[in-house]
Design a protein around this motif. Structure first.
Motif, short mmCIF file in Angstrom:
data_model
loop_
_atom_site.label_atom_id
_atom_site.label_comp_id
_atom_site.label_asym_id
_atom_site.label_seq_id
_atom_site.Cartn_x
_atom_site.Cartn_y
_atom_site.Cartn_z
N TRP A 71 -2.15 2.02 30.15
CA TRP A 71 -2.63 3.42 29.56
C TRP A 71 -1.71 4.42 30.19
O TRP A 71 -1.27 4.36 31.35
N ALA A 72 -1.02 5.35 29.32
CA ALA A 72 -0.28 6.39 30.04
C ALA A 72 -0.79 7.83 29.36
O ALA A 72 -1.07 7.81 28.13
N TYR A 73 -0.73 8.65 30.35
CA TYR A 73 -1.12 10.05 29.72
C TYR A 73 -0.13 11.11 30.62
O TYR A 73 -0.57 11.11 31.90
N GLY A 74 0.79 11.77 30.06
CA GLY A 74 1.64 12.51 30.79
C GLY A 74 2.42 11.88 31.94
O GLY A 74 3.09 10.66 31.69
N GLU A 75 2.25 12.27 33.36
CA GLU A 75 3.03 11.55 34.10
C GLU A 75 1.90 10.45 34.79
O GLU A 75 2.48 9.63 35.84
N ASP A 76 0.78 10.19 34.31
CA ASP A 76 -0.09 9.14 34.90
C ASP A 76 0.01 7.73 34.11
O ASP A 76 0.11 7.87 32.89
N ILE A 77 -0.12 6.53 34.85
CA ILE A 77 0.11 5.37 34.14
C ILE A 77 -1.13 4.77 34.92
O ILE A 77 -1.25 4.66 36.19
N ILE A 78 -2.02 4.08 34.26
CA ILE A 78 -3.18 3.16 34.62
C ILE A 78 -2.95 1.85 34.20
O ILE A 78 -2.67 1.66 33.04
N CYS A 79 -3.28 0.95 35.07
CA CYS A 79 -3.36 -0.58 34.45
C CYS A 79 -4.26 -1.35 34.95
O CYS A 79 -4.88 -0.88 35.94
N LYS A 80 -4.72 -2.46 34.41
CA LYS A 80 -5.70 -3.55 34.97
C LYS A 80 -5.29 -4.84 34.62
O LYS A 80 -4.81 -5.24 33.76
N GLY A 81 -5.82 -5.87 35.56
CA GLY A 81 -5.55 -7.05 35.25
C GLY A 81 -6.09 -7.94 36.51
O GLY A 81 -7.06 -7.52 37.13
N SER A 82 -5.64 -9.19 36.62
CA SER A 82 -6.08 -9.99 37.52
C SER A 82 -4.58 -10.50 38.32
O SER A 82 -3.63 -10.40 37.81
N VAL A 83 -4.88 -10.98 39.50
CA VAL A 83 -4.11 -11.40 40.54
C VAL A 83 -4.59 -12.73 41.25
O VAL A 83 -5.50 -12.75 41.51
N ASP A 84 -3.59 -13.53 41.17
CA ASP A 84 -3.76 -14.85 41.69
C ASP A 84 -3.04 -15.05 42.97
O ASP A 84 -1.45 -15.02 42.93
N TYR A 85 -3.51 -15.21 44.37
CA TYR A 85 -2.72 -15.29 45.49
C TYR A 85 -2.81 -16.73 46.08
O TYR A 85 -3.67 -17.38 45.60
N ILE A 86 -1.80 -17.02 46.42
CA ILE A 86 -1.49 -18.12 47.28
C ILE A 86 -1.57 -17.94 48.69
O ILE A 86 -0.56 -17.33 49.27
N ARG A 87 -2.51 -18.23 49.53
CA ARG A 87 -2.40 -18.26 51.00
C ARG A 87 -1.31 -18.93 51.72
O ARG A 87 -0.83 -19.71 51.22
N LEU A 88 -0.99 -18.49 52.92
CA LEU A 88 -0.14 -19.21 53.70
C LEU A 88 -0.36 -20.70 53.94
O LEU A 88 0.37 -21.49 53.88
N ASP A 89 -1.68 -20.90 54.01
CA ASP A 89 -2.08 -22.47 53.94
C ASP A 89 -2.24 -23.13 52.62
O ASP A 89 -2.89 -24.11 52.64
N GLY A 90 -1.62 -22.41 51.77
CA GLY A 90 -1.55 -23.21 50.32
C GLY A 90 -2.92 -22.94 49.54
O GLY A 90 -2.84 -23.35 48.31
N SER A 91 -4.11 -22.46 50.05
CA SER A 91 -5.30 -22.28 49.24
C SER A 91 -5.33 -20.71 48.43
O SER A 91 -4.39 -20.02 48.69
N GLY A 92 -6.12 -20.83 47.68
CA GLY A 92 -5.96 -19.79 46.36
C GLY A 92 -6.91 -18.72 46.72
O GLY A 92 -7.95 -19.08 47.06
N TYR A 93 -6.62 -17.73 46.23
CA TYR A 93 -7.82 -16.53 46.06
C TYR A 93 -7.46 -15.78 44.78
O TYR A 93 -5.99 -15.44 44.34
N SER A 94 -8.35 -15.42 43.98
CA SER A 94 -8.04 -14.68 42.75
C SER A 94 -9.03 -13.31 42.73
O SER A 94 -9.92 -13.27 43.25
N ALA A 95 -8.41 -12.22 42.17
CA ALA A 95 -9.09 -11.09 42.07
C ALA A 95 -8.82 -10.10 40.95
O ALA A 95 -7.94 -10.43 40.63
N TYR A 96 -9.50 -9.23 40.42
CA TYR A 96 -9.33 -8.15 39.50
C TYR A 96 -8.91 -6.93 39.99
O TYR A 96 -9.23 -6.76 41.37
N PHE A 97 -7.76 -6.30 39.41
CA PHE A 97 -7.16 -4.96 40.34
C PHE A 97 -7.21 -3.71 39.14
O PHE A 97 -7.00 -4.46 37.83
N SER A 98 -6.99 -2.75 39.46
CA SER A 98 -6.49 -1.58 38.68
C SER A 98 -5.56 -0.75 39.50
O SER A 98 -5.67 -0.71 40.81
N THR A 99 -4.54 -0.20 39.01
CA THR A 99 -3.41 0.32 39.55
C THR A 99 -3.39 1.92 38.96
O THR A 99 -3.37 1.82 37.51
#
Length: 120
Positions: A71-99
């Motif tokens: 979403w955008a309004y003037g100078e402001d932008i908002i987004c949402k989604g998910s992120v999948d991480y791979i740790r240094l040991d090769g295991s995974g972690y997922s989370a939702y985010f907003s920016t």
């Protein structure tokens, strides 16, 4: 900024983040950027924000963001989604985010990411 331009900016930003491209962040962040991820203390200058991102990038093997909406309004932008991480040991972690971004003169002046990274 209209929504189409905002989507392009978000796609470029998260492509760079997924590629751990600190150089792109250097070009996009304002010198006086306010940056915060999760519950960390806010950072109020570009050099420290770049170092924080570099440190985070080094703490994981990889990450992949999926943007669900923008979403955008003037100078402001908002987004949402998910992120999948791979740790240094090769295991995974997922989370939702907003920016939440504020973009002035094509520079990000506020960059707040709300995500639970405690599982990393």
């Amino acid at each position: 900024m209209n929504t189409l331009d905002a989507k392009g900016l978000i796609e470029a930003l998260y492509s760079a983040v997924d590629n751990k491209d600190v150089g792109y962040l250097d070009k996009m962040l304002a010198d006086n950027v306010q940056f915060r991820i999760g519950n960390s203390a806010a950072i109020t200058d570009k050099a420290t924000a770049l170092e924080a991102n570099k440190g985070f990038f080094q703490s994981i093997d990889s990450m992949t963001h999926q943007i669900d909406d923008v979403w955008a309004y003037g100078e402001d932008i908002i987004c949402k989604g998910s992120v999948d991480y791979i740790r240094l040991d090769g295991s995974g972690y997922s989370a939702y985010f907003s920016t939440f971004l504020k973009v002035i003169n094509n520079k990000i002046t506020e960059y707040f990411v709300y995500v639970d990274v405690s599982g990393l």
